[in-house]
Design an enzyme around this catalytic site. Structure first.
Site, mmCIF file in Angstrom:
data_model
loop_
_atom_site.group_PDB
_atom_site.id
_atom_site.type_symbol
_atom_site.label_atom_id
_atom_site.label_comp_id
_atom_site.label_asym_id
_atom_site.label_seq_id
_atom_site.Cartn_x
_atom_site.Cartn_y
_atom_site.Cartn_z
ATOM 1 N N GLU A 180 37.388 107.881 -5.857
ATOM 2 C CA GLU A 180 36.814 107.378 -4.603
ATOM 3 C C GLU A 180 37.537 107.945 -3.394
ATOM 4 O OE1 GLU A 180 34.141 105.789 -4.351
ATOM 5 O OE2 GLU A 180 33.784 104.740 -6.234
ATOM 6 N N ASP A 317 27.293 109.478 -13.541
ATOM 7 C CA ASP A 317 26.319 110.238 -12.759
ATOM 8 C C ASP A 317 26.822 111.550 -12.165
ATOM 9 O OD1 ASP A 317 28.000 108.659 -11.223
ATOM 10 O OD2 ASP A 317 26.411 107.717 -10.056
ATOM 11 N N GLU A 433 18.746 97.360 -8.108
ATOM 12 C CA GLU A 433 19.873 98.100 -8.666
ATOM 13 C C GLU A 433 19.608 98.509 -10.117
ATOM 14 O OE1 GLU A 433 24.047 99.484 -8.490
ATOM 15 O OE2 GLU A 433 22.373 99.253 -7.117
#
EC number: 3.2.1.-
Length: 601
Positions: A180, A317, A433
């Site tokens: 992140e 992903d 979601e």
């Protein structure tokens, strides 16, 4: 004596009315935005000056010889459509929509400036602030390239000045989430540096400062990173170990940012760090329970790829997204990423891709299943769709162009249309979601079968009027649109992935209907999520007036609104033939070695 002027009240009034009408309705308009004065720093002042700091620390496992950037000459096929000149009416409508997106951006940006300047996030409903990513000003840094792209020069100057207050050598957080931090901070710095052509030295200074800090997370016995890094151990000279259970995305989605840092600074260690990781993943790609795909969870300490969960959604992903994008950023000077992608897309098409059953049989709605890999090369599938998977349409489209795989464009458009369909069928016009759908046995033949849908809702056959009524009751109670069998997570988290694929598909195909699609999606999102100090995640997309969760992650500004702005910008503004966009939508300049081939349509 001066002659008296004749009074002409009626002609004068008519003239003023006509002039006002021309001024406001015919002359070109420029959008004006509320601009706040210089914001108040809300840094965490409880960090003491004598706090533990990560400065120069001797490496325990230094690299003896760095892996160097590949060199050579290669050609990458053109990605973008050759757009014809637009009409004046098309331009007026496009600019009106673009400015509406910009106004929405400024609303959220002002909320952050006013209430959370130099903190990570603003709480858009309450106006409080929070630190989710080590308190280094995540929203500020993540949004800097968006300020450049939208021409918000005054805001950029404020942000650049604020960077001097960010200290990457210390944080109150015990752990640093390496993935992140790299995609939000490193990506923000490098993209703003590229977009401003190196005009602001502090951007590269801060990127290098962060690079020096985060590089210590790779100082392990096998040079695999500790992705939930206890940075204080490194600061005190203690040994750290690679993560024994880490998500695929966290280790396989660092290549663009650190490769770009090496390209700009000339320091090979950053590229070396990520290539060692990708070399191990390349070796392990054929040894998993679904060869070609990697499991969602990896043991990077023992280099174990035996986990049974497989997905291209959350926790995996961007690993797949970065395969074609790394090929582009490296100027096609290595075939590593092409080969890895080709293995992955074959396994994806064979094992995970499916078509959803919808009442309109002409709708080409594709999704990606999740799989449990069993020994013996078999698997069980879960036909769930989630928002994080919506990136895949755009990624497959890009790969279809650069790897000369035109047959994959059918899949790319179907995946994109699937996510658009999921937006359109919900009461708010927003996709949930996570949800499940009825699936078809074939991609090319998918007739609507209401009884199958009802049986999928109940997970049992409709063999009586009683079971049919039970299915109808469940459909009504859970507000399930036709084709949807369960809404597992009804939240909307301001995610960008669906709009990302719409943007890429528009830039590749030139299909202007996709601009109308994006405008419809934007209007619904803006209406449902707008709050006093920005935009908030919402609890349930099935309610026409959903409740707010008081959360606005930095990617709302860095990704979602940026993609929308670019959809309504000129096609050569951040062209996909000039830039490669990271998983956080940060544009990195493609190397000069890339030579575009003849445009194709």
């Amino acid at each position: 004596m001066l002659p008296r002027r004749k009074s002409r009240p009626l002609p004068t009034a008519i003239f003023l009315i006509v002039a006002t009408y021309v001024l406001f309705f015919w002359l070109p308009k420029t959008q004006s935005f509320r601009r706040l004065p210089k914001p108040i720093s809300r840094q965490d002042t409880t960090i003491r000056s004598d706090a533990i700091r990560l400065n120069k620390v001797a490496e325990k496992y230094p690299v003896k010889e760095y892996i160097q950037l590949p060199t050579g000459s290669a050609t990458i096929p053109r990605i973008q459509y050759e757009f014809p000149e637009e009409t004046s009416s098309e331009r007026r409508q496009r600019l009106k929509r673009r400015d509406a997106v910009k106004s929405t951006f400024m609303h959220a940006w002002n909320g952050y400036k006013e209430r959370a300047w130099l903190r990570d996030e603003v709480k858009p409903t309450s106006g409080y602030h929070t630190d989710s990513f080590n308190g280094w000003g995540a929203t500020l840094v993540d949004s800097m390239d968006a300020l450049v792209i939208m021409g918000l020069d005054d805001e950029l100057e404020l942000a650049l000045e604020a960077l001097k207050e960010i200290d990457f050598t210390t944080t109150k957080s015990k752990q640093v989430p390496v993935f992140e931090i790299i995609i939000r901070y490193m990506g923000g710095f490098m993209a703003a540096h590229d977009l401003t052509h190196g005009k602001h030295p502090i951007l590269l200074e801060k990127a290098t400062e962060l690079g020096e800090m985060i590089y210590h997370a790779f100082d392990t016995h096998n040079r695999m990173p500790s992705v939930r890094w206890d940075w204080t151990k490194s600061a005190k000279g203690e040994e750290i170990r690679p993560s024994p259970r880490t998500s695929l995305a966290e280790v396989a989605s660092l290549t663009l940012e650190l490769t770009r840092l090496t390209q700009v600074t000339g320091d090979p260690k950053y590229y070396d760090a990520v290539q060692r990781v990708m070399n191990e993943l390349e070796i392990g790609q054929d040894k998993t329970r679904i060869p070609g795909l990697w499991p969602t969870w990896l043991d990077m300490d023992r280099m174990d790829f035996e986990d049974s969960e497989f997905t291209i959604g959350g926790c995996a992903d961007s690993a797949y997204e970065y395969l074609p994008k790394s090929h582009i950023l490296l100027g096609a000077q290595t075939d590593k990423y092409r080969k890895m992608y080709e293995k992955a897309i074959k396994a994806f098409n064979d094992k995970l891709l499916f078509r959803a059953m919808t009442p309109d049989e002409d709708q080409h709605v594709l999704f990606a299943a999740d799989a449990i890999g069993l020994r013996g090369n078999s698997q069980t599938l879960k036909y769930s769709a989630d928002h994080l998977k919506c990136f895949m349409g755009g990624s497959v489209a890009i790969a279809s162009k650069i790897f000369n795989r035109p047959q994959d464009m059918y899949v790319a458009r179907g995946l994109t249309d699937g996510c658009v369909w999921a937006y359109d069928i919900m009461p708010t016009g927003i996709m949930p979601e996570i949800f499940k759908v009825s699936h078809c046995q074939e991609l090319d033949h998918c007739p609507w079968d209401e009884e199958k849908w009802m049986s999928d809702v109940l997970s049992r056959s409709i063999d009586s009027e009683e079971t049919r009524e039970a299915a109808e009751d469940q459909i009504e109670a859970e507000k399930l649109p036709p084709g949807v069998t369960e809404i597992k997570d009804p939240n909307y988290k301001l995610r960008p992935e669906a709009l990302e694929s719409v943007f890429i598909m528009y830039r590749i195909t030139g299909d202007k209907k996709l601009q109308d699609t994006a405008w419809r999606m934007f209007q619904h999102i803006d209406k449902a999520t707008r709050t006093k100090f920005g935009h908030s995640t919402i609890k349930d997309i099935r309610h026409s007036k959903p409740r707010f969760e008081d959360k606005m992650e930095s990617f709302w500004l860095a990704e979602t609104l940026k993609y929308l702005y670019l959809i309504f910008s000129e096609p050569d503004h951040i062209s996909l033939d000039d830039y490669v966009l990271s998983t956080e939508a940060h544009p990195f300049k493609r190397p000069d070695a890339i030579k575009h081939s003849k445009p194709s349509q």
